[in-house]
Write an enzyme that holds these catalytic residues in place. Structure first.
Site, mmCIF file in Angstrom:
data_model
loop_
_atom_site.group_PDB
_atom_site.id
_atom_site.type_symbol
_atom_site.label_atom_id
_atom_site.label_comp_id
_atom_site.label_asym_id
_atom_site.label_seq_id
_atom_site.Cartn_x
_atom_site.Cartn_y
_atom_site.Cartn_z
ATOM 1 N N HIS A 64 -7.073 -6.191 1.109
ATOM 2 C CA HIS A 64 -5.816 -5.245 0.917
ATOM 3 C C HIS A 64 -4.625 -5.853 1.710
ATOM 4 C CE1 HIS A 64 -3.723 -1.941 -0.506
ATOM 5 N NE2 HIS A 64 -3.844 -0.996 0.753
ATOM 6 N N SER A 78 0.815 -1.165 0.160
ATOM 7 C CA SER A 78 -0.090 0.066 -0.010
ATOM 8 C C SER A 78 1.017 1.309 0.132
ATOM 9 C CB SER A 78 -0.730 0.081 1.367
ATOM 10 O OG SER A 78 -2.000 0.826 1.033
#
Ligand SMILES: *[C@@H]1O[C@H](CO)[C@@H](O)[C@H](O)[C@H]1NC(C)=O
Length: 471
Positions: free
Chosen positions: A341, A207
């Site tokens: 994620h 990320s």
């Protein structure tokens, strides 16, 4: 006159460098598409590997000039000190300049047993990382937030980096993290007790830390393998493509939004986020800075915010540089869904391990993984629209296929020699140019010798500067 001779020899590389202008901005530039990474500002196109080295430095300077801010070089003094307790090590890095000094400890977890000759391969993991690490690799838990904080736009200029360079330094948080990794490698190079092979270092993060991992791999050429995970916009996505995705109706992260969220980019970038056509690069060029070193990035189509079409388009455009250098298989990409994620889907482990095998263990394995599930929003990737330039084959590199297919032999016209001059015999490359022998060099930046190996040896990448024929 031996002294004069050596002075002349020393001057040559300096002259060669001086011919490569590296401005930090190109004020009259404009292009709505992904800019041609092979095009010099003066209109010439990159034709050789040496040209690419210059073009690469130009792109590195431009990316710093527009969005990353300046990444300082090595400070006056960098030292490392190391302690180990069982399999846990601690490397303290001290960097000093202009009467100021900062230091920080980095914990390293080691495999059990005796290190291989040259030391353990190392994975530098921003924020600890989120990928499975195979046996035989040490992991350094890089506390990048300590080097430059990434809490919000109000954390600009906070962290150890700014204690050394001042909080008005143009470097963004990601540039500061890059500087920090470079200093860790400096320290490892002079700290043999740490038993790390500094030619076998990978970097990863997910990320926001995936954006950081890509930036670090792009600028620090001692990184052998770069592994950004779900880095999204600001990572392996292109600004222009993300903007296009948004205007097609997808809620993706754009440059306009990203600068209001955090300090990953320099404050100077704010002036460009609403006029992206003025950027003389896009993130396909950031991807290209990693070439020819190993790069494998992973994306997740379940999270629209990451900008899925932009990820795929951007890495496809960046890969053209790997193709031009003859090493497309050094650039991997996988884009799937079905997981959270930064959660790791085990289906991707073989891809990841192939890259570890090749770049951290030096094994001659297949790393030809480059795929997407094509699960995009309304905006589809249109290569012909966004990449309206051709991909050259840069001379001085191994052919991508290692093919030995004969090119037509052209007989050079007889040369006329002016009386009194001596003719130096010229070597003409023929269709049957000899293959390199076992253990001979077969590639590397600037290498102009044979790039094919005598059968059954295969040309194995060792580092940017050296490939070798191995059994
Ligand atoms: C590619 O498209 C851009 C934007 O329309 C244009 O400025 C550029 O000149 C084109 N390049 C080529 C090689 O056609």
């Amino acid at each position: 006159m031996p002294r004069l001779t050596s002075l002349v020899l020393l001057a040559l590389p300096v002259l060669a460098l001086a011919q490569c202008d590296t401005p930090s901005t190109l004020p009259s530039f404009t292009n709505d598409n992904l800019p041609d990474p092979f095009l010099f500002p003066d209109g010439r196109r990159t034709a050789t590997v040496n040209d690419w080295q210059c073009r690469r430095s130009q792109l590195a300077a431009l990316i710093q000039g527009y969005e990353a801010g300046s990444i300082p070089g090595k400070p006056t003094t960098v030292t490392g000190s190391f302690t180990k307790n069982g399999n846990s090590g601690s490397l303290t890095v001290t960097a000093s300049q202009n009467g100021k000094s900062v230091n920080w400890a980095n914990s390293i977890s080691y495999p059990s047993g005796t290190p291989p000759a040259g030391g353990w391969p190392l994975l530098i993991a921003l924020g600890g990382g989120s990928i499975p690490v195979p046996a035989g690799i040490a992991t350094l838990n890089y506390n990048n937030d300590n080097i430059a904080q990434q809490s919000s736009t109000s954390s600009r200029g906070t962290g150890l980096f700014y204690n050394l360079y001042g909080n008005t330094a143009t470097a963004s948080a990601m540039s500061a993290w890059t500087w920090g990794v470079s200093r860790i490698i400096d320290a490892l190079e002079t700290t043999p007790a740490a038993s790390i092979n500094t030619e076998r270092i990978a970097v990863t993060g997910c990320s926001r830390n995936g954006k950081g991992a890509l930036m670090i791999g792009a600028f620090e050429t001692r990184i052998a393998l770069t592994i950004p995970q779900e880095s999204g916009s600001g990572g392996d996505a292109c600004w222009r493509l993300s903007k296009f995705e948004e205007s097609s109706g997808s809620k993706v992260q754009t440059a306009t939004q990203i600068v209001t969220e955090n300090v990953w980019f320099s404050s100077g970038f704010n002036s460009y986020v609403n006029q992206l056509s003025k950027l003389p690069y896009d993130h396909h060029s950031l991807v290209a800075l990693v070439a020819p070193r190993g790069l494998v990035s992973f994306e997740n189509t379940d999270f629209i915010w990451l900008s899925p079409m932009s990820n795929w388009g951007c890495v496809s455009a960046g890969r053209t540089v790997y193709r031009a250098l003859g090493v497309p298989q050094n650039h991997g990409f996988a884009q799937v869904g079905g997981h959270n994620h930064c959660a790791w889907p085990s289906s991707l482990t073989p891809t990841l391990n192939a890259f570890f095998d090749k770049f951290l263990f030096g094994k001659n394995v297949n790393t030809d993984f480059f795929s997407t599930n094509n699960v995009f929003g309304p905006a589809k990737w249109d290569a012909n629209r966004w990449m309206n330039w051709s991909v050259p084959t840069l001379s001085g590199t191994a052919s991508p296929t290692g093919s030995t297919t004969s090119a037509p032999v052209t007989t050079p016209p007889p040369t006329t020699t002016a009386p009194g001059t001596t003719t130096t015999p010229t070597t003409t490359t023929t269709a049957n140019s000899p293959a390199q022998t076992l253990y001979g060099q077969c590639g590397g930046i600037g290498w102009t010798g044979p790039t094919a190996c005598a059968s059954p040896a295969r040309c194995a990448y060792s580092n940017d500067w050296y490939s070798q024929c191995l059994p």
